[in-house]
Design a protein around this motif. Sequence first.
Motif, short mmCIF file in Angstrom:
data_model
loop_
_atom_site.label_atom_id
_atom_site.label_comp_id
_atom_site.label_asym_id
_atom_site.label_seq_id
_atom_site.Cartn_x
_atom_site.Cartn_y
_atom_site.Cartn_z
N LEU A 1 8.15 11.97 8.82
CA LEU A 1 8.55 10.65 9.29
C LEU A 1 9.30 10.73 10.62
CD1 LEU A 1 9.60 8.99 5.92
CD2 LEU A 1 7.53 8.55 7.26
N ASP A 2 10.08 11.79 10.80
CA ASP A 2 10.80 11.96 12.06
C ASP A 2 9.83 12.13 13.22
OD1 ASP A 2 13.24 11.74 10.80
OD2 ASP A 2 13.67 13.89 10.80
N VAL A 3 8.76 12.89 12.98
CA VAL A 3 7.78 13.15 14.03
C VAL A 3 6.96 11.91 14.34
CG1 VAL A 3 5.65 14.41 14.56
CG2 VAL A 3 7.63 15.64 13.67
N THR A 4 6.55 11.20 13.29
CA THR A 4 5.62 10.08 13.48
C THR A 4 6.31 8.74 13.72
OG1 THR A 4 5.53 9.65 11.08
CG2 THR A 4 3.91 11.21 12.01
N GLY A 5 7.53 8.59 13.22
CA GLY A 5 8.24 7.32 13.36
C GLY A 5 7.56 6.17 12.63
N LEU A 6 6.84 6.47 11.56
CA LEU A 6 6.10 5.42 10.85
C LEU A 6 7.04 4.44 10.14
CD1 LEU A 6 3.13 7.43 9.33
CD2 LEU A 6 3.02 5.66 11.07
N PRO A 7 6.69 3.16 10.14
CA PRO A 7 7.54 2.12 9.56
C PRO A 7 7.34 1.97 8.06
CG PRO A 7 5.60 1.10 10.55
CD PRO A 7 5.47 2.58 10.77
N VAL A 8 7.76 2.96 7.28
CA VAL A 8 7.58 2.87 5.83
C VAL A 8 8.79 2.22 5.18
CG1 VAL A 8 6.09 4.90 5.84
CG2 VAL A 8 8.51 5.17 5.35
N GLY A 9 8.51 1.40 4.17
CA GLY A 9 9.59 0.71 3.48
C GLY A 9 10.28 1.58 2.46
N ALA A 10 9.61 2.65 2.01
CA ALA A 10 10.19 3.59 1.05
C ALA A 10 9.42 4.90 1.14
CB ALA A 10 10.10 3.02 -0.37
N ALA A 11 10.12 5.99 0.88
CA ALA A 11 9.49 7.31 0.83
C ALA A 11 10.10 8.05 -0.35
CB ALA A 11 9.73 8.08 2.12
N VAL A 12 9.27 8.41 -1.31
CA VAL A 12 9.74 9.02 -2.54
C VAL A 12 9.09 10.38 -2.75
CG1 VAL A 12 10.05 8.72 -5.02
CG2 VAL A 12 9.96 6.71 -3.54
N VAL B 1 0.86 -1.19 0.00
CA VAL B 1 0.00 0.00 0.00
C VAL B 1 0.90 1.23 0.00
CG1 VAL B 1 -1.83 1.26 1.18
CG2 VAL B 1 -1.80 -1.24 1.27
N ILE B 2 0.63 2.14 -0.94
CA ILE B 2 1.43 3.35 -1.08
C ILE B 2 0.55 4.56 -0.82
CG2 ILE B 2 2.94 4.69 -2.59
CD1 ILE B 2 3.53 2.11 -4.12
N ASN C 1 0.89 -3.44 9.38
CA ASN C 1 0.89 -4.77 10.02
C ASN C 1 0.48 -5.86 9.04
OD1 ASN C 1 1.69 -3.85 12.57
ND2 ASN C 1 -0.42 -3.40 13.18
N ARG C 2 -0.12 -5.46 7.93
CA ARG C 2 -0.62 -6.42 6.94
C ARG C 2 0.18 -6.40 5.64
NH1 ARG C 2 -6.76 -5.11 6.16
NH2 ARG C 2 -6.70 -7.06 4.99
N TRP C 3 0.65 -5.23 5.26
CA TRP C 3 1.38 -5.09 3.99
C TRP C 3 2.56 -4.14 4.16
CZ3 TRP C 3 -4.05 -4.18 4.00
CH2 TRP C 3 -4.82 -5.16 3.38
N PRO C 4 3.58 -4.24 3.29
CA PRO C 4 4.60 -3.20 3.23
C PRO C 4 3.94 -1.89 2.81
CG PRO C 4 5.28 -5.16 2.01
CD PRO C 4 3.83 -5.35 2.35
N VAL C 5 4.40 -0.78 3.37
CA VAL C 5 3.83 0.52 3.01
C VAL C 5 4.93 1.46 2.55
CG1 VAL C 5 1.87 0.28 4.59
CG2 VAL C 5 3.95 1.42 5.37
N ALA C 6 4.53 2.45 1.75
CA ALA C 6 5.46 3.47 1.26
C ALA C 6 4.71 4.79 1.16
CB ALA C 6 6.03 3.06 -0.10
#
Length: 213
Positions: A117-128, A4-5, A98-103
């Motif tokens: 991302l610094d504020v939220t600490g979200l576990p994203v696999g990529a950020a473009v 999910v992106i 928790n179900r899929w890789p996210v970006a």
Amino acid sequence: MDAVIFDLDGVLVDSERIWDEVRRAVVAEHGGTWREEATRALQGMSTPEWARYLVEELGARSTPAEIATLVVKRMAARYAAEPPLIPGAVEVVRQVSNRWPVAIASSSPVILIKGFLDVTGLPVGAAVSSEQVGAGKPAPDVYLRAAELLGVAPGQCAAVEDTTNGLRSALAAGMAVYAVPNPHFPPDPEVLKQATAVVEKITDLPGALPGRG
């Protein structure tokens, strides 16, 4: 579906109006004239693209590089305390991750994505950022790059978008598109019809996504 992106502006942070306010102010301060169609035209553009638009189309008397620097500096200042998070958005991304890789595939500059991302600490696999690819939305480049970094075929990705150009970008990438229409800048109804599903708010997204099987 294998990933999910998420778009950022208007989906996870309520920043579309802030972008609009800042750009309008900078154009006015530099002798340009805002046009009615500018707000929608700018949505999804990469930083170099919208900076050229403010100078070449709206008449801001400066260079695109200087205009971009000023706008991004002011946006960063708005984000300094904390990004204007949309209620429930961070929790939704965590739940989906928790179900899929996210970006994240965003038209925001890298510095603003990093701040979020610094504020939220979200576990994203990529950020473009569209700054990092060939063209901004509605071109599919930013979504295609995010899928590539995740190692997932675009056709196996879901994209979450809110505006006309964002929807067009994800559709052009061949993704299943989940629309969360921006209440301030509603997307074109004809484009919205092409979405896989439409949800009223981001917290409705997990229930709309398919079961993993």
